[in-house]
Design a protein around this motif. Structure first.
Motif, PDB file in Angstrom:
ATOM      1  N   SER A  21       5.691   1.749  -6.671  1.00  0.00           N
ATOM      2  CA  SER A  21       4.933   2.904  -6.205  1.00  0.00           C
ATOM      3  C   SER A  21       4.562   3.860  -7.343  1.00  0.00           C
ATOM      4  O   SER A  21       5.377   4.150  -8.218  1.00  0.00           O
ATOM      5  CB  SER A  21       5.730   3.671  -5.141  1.00  0.00           C
ATOM      6  OG  SER A  21       5.024   4.814  -4.725  1.00  0.00           O
ATOM      7  N   ARG A  35       0.828  -1.209   0.000  1.00  0.00           N
ATOM      8  CA  ARG A  35       0.000   0.000   0.000  1.00  0.00           C
ATOM      9  C   ARG A  35       0.863   1.260   0.000  1.00  0.00           C
ATOM     10  O   ARG A  35       1.977   1.275   0.501  1.00  0.00           O
ATOM     11  CB  ARG A  35      -0.941   0.005   1.202  1.00  0.00           C
ATOM     12  CG  ARG A  35      -0.247   0.016   2.554  1.00  0.00           C
ATOM     13  CD  ARG A  35      -1.273  -0.052   3.683  1.00  0.00           C
ATOM     14  NE  ARG A  35      -0.660  -0.007   5.000  1.00  0.00           N
ATOM     15  CZ  ARG A  35      -0.263  -1.071   5.683  1.00  0.00           C
ATOM     16  NH1 ARG A  35      -0.386  -2.282   5.143  1.00  0.00           N
ATOM     17  NH2 ARG A  35       0.267  -0.943   6.887  1.00  0.00           N
ATOM     18  N   GLU A  36       0.305   2.342  -0.551  1.00  0.00           N
ATOM     19  CA  GLU A  36       1.022   3.604  -0.702  1.00  0.00           C
ATOM     20  C   GLU A  36       1.045   4.371   0.625  1.00  0.00           C
ATOM     21  O   GLU A  36       0.395   5.410   0.767  1.00  0.00           O
ATOM     22  CB  GLU A  36       0.382   4.447  -1.797  1.00  0.00           C
ATOM     23  CG  GLU A  36       0.480   3.840  -3.185  1.00  0.00           C
ATOM     24  CD  GLU A  36       1.884   3.901  -3.758  1.00  0.00           C
ATOM     25  OE1 GLU A  36       2.195   4.841  -4.498  1.00  0.00           O
ATOM     26  OE2 GLU A  36       2.684   2.993  -3.451  1.00  0.00           O
ATOM     27  N   GLU A  37       1.796   3.855   1.551  1.00  0.00           N
ATOM     28  CA  GLU A  37       1.937   4.466   2.879  1.00  0.00           C
ATOM     29  C   GLU A  37       3.429   4.592   3.169  1.00  0.00           C
ATOM     30  O   GLU A  37       4.131   3.586   3.342  1.00  0.00           O
ATOM     31  CB  GLU A  37       1.248   3.606   3.922  1.00  0.00           C
ATOM     32  CG  GLU A  37       1.233   4.196   5.308  1.00  0.00           C
ATOM     33  CD  GLU A  37       0.492   3.295   6.290  1.00  0.00           C
ATOM     34  OE1 GLU A  37       1.065   2.975   7.345  1.00  0.00           O
ATOM     35  OE2 GLU A  37      -0.661   2.902   5.973  1.00  0.00           O
TER      36      GLU A  37
END
Length: 321
Positions: free
Chosen positions: A119, A92-94
């Motif tokens: 990403s 996930r884009e965290e």
């Protein structure tokens, strides 16, 4: 770090759609692949993903059972990367999560391991901020579906070593990909920015009730989509200028094009707009059978790619420039 270390073992971190597409492509190119995921349904999800994507590989369908022979599922990150020559991350884009993840990967992987992130919104410098040696890290962003569409945007950070960029290009080319190296960081990616610009105007035209979503799609696939499958926007205009090329084209219509930009829409995706778009899309394209619809999309793209490959092969045989 050695630039001559061959890539034999790949670790894919994350078993979502992108991760499973990479997994299938890596397996199809003879790599031993370890998938790192803590999904409770990991074995079923990975098997179903490989079965789905193996049918629509660019070079032809593969037997998923044969591919799965070279696959391992390992929920422990350190164990998953312990023998990896390349790591392709797809979580996930965290930012904080990715930083922690790559710090663990750096401690656990061999020194030569190529560290790649899929990403779409975070840069290599930010992701690698906590690494002792960020020179081996860059973003390798695919375009969906990742197993089929050739483009991979290679996005180095300020501390990414030139050798790492070269190794990443070579690796992606070995998979049949078309790597494009970005010369500077950019918010988003090149392909996504282009897609977003077109989508913005598409949404505007639908919200203004000029066309419906399916009519808009027909307009694109019947014109720009066909054109852009063979030449990009700049070459299209260069050819549109005839013997005078882009210089003649811009001299003739440049001011008109610039004027048209002033009339492009700036739609708002509020609740009412979203509801209208979704309602039309569901009516036009349906809501069931994602695997069938995805397979149909991929079959069309394979047909285009195959025709272009055949044409290029004929040109080589004929000695065409």
């Amino acid at each position: 770090m050695s630039s001559v270390v061959p890539v034999r073992r790949a670790t894919v971190v994350g078993a979502g759609t992108i991760g499973l597409a990479w997994t299938t492509l890596f397996l199809a190119h003879g790599l031993h692949v370890t998938v790192n995921t803590r999904r409770a349904d990991a074995e079923q999800a990975v098997r179903e993903g490989v079965e789905l994507f193996a049918a629509t590989l660019p070079e032809g369908p593969a037997d998923p059972e044969q591919l799965l022979r070279w696959l391992t599922i390992e929920p422990d990150v350190a164990k998953a990367v312990a023998e990896a020559d390349v790591v392709q991350e797809n979580v996930r884009e965290e930012l904080a999560y990715k930083q922690e993840l790559f710090a663990l990967i750096e401690r656990s992987a061999p020194a030569h391991t190529l560290l790649l992130s899929s990403s779409s919104s975070l840069g290599a410098d930010d992701i690698g901020a906590t690494l002792g040696d960020p020179s081996t890290l860059l973003v390798g962003h695919p375009f969906n579906p990742a197993h089929l569409v050739p483009l991979v945007e290679v996005i180095p950070g300020a501390r990414t070593a030139p050798e790492t960029v070269a190794r990443a290009e070579d690796f992606y080319r070995s998979l049949g990909k078309t790597p494009v190296v970005l010369r500077a960081p950019v918010t988003g990616t090149v392909a996504n920015r282009l897609q977003s610009a077109l989508l913005r105007e598409a949404v505007h035209l639908v919200l203004e009730e000029i066309v419906t979503v399916d009519e808009l799609d027909a307009a694109v696939t019947g014109s720009l989509g066909l054109r852009w499958a063979t030449v990009g926007p700049f070459e299209a205009f260069h050819l549109g200028g005839g013997p005078g090329g882009l210089r003649r084209m811009l001299a003739a219509v440049g001011p008109k094009i610039a004027k048209e930009w002033e009339h492009l829409g700036k739609p708002q995706l509020d609740d009412a707009a979203v509801e209208l778009l979704v309602r039309q899309a569901e009516k036009a394209f349906g809501t069931d059978s994602y695997p069938r619809r995805a397979a149909e999309r991929d079959a069309r793209q394979i047909a285009v790619l195959g025709a272009l490959r055949d044409l290029a092969a004929r040109h080589r045989e004929e000695g065409a420039p």
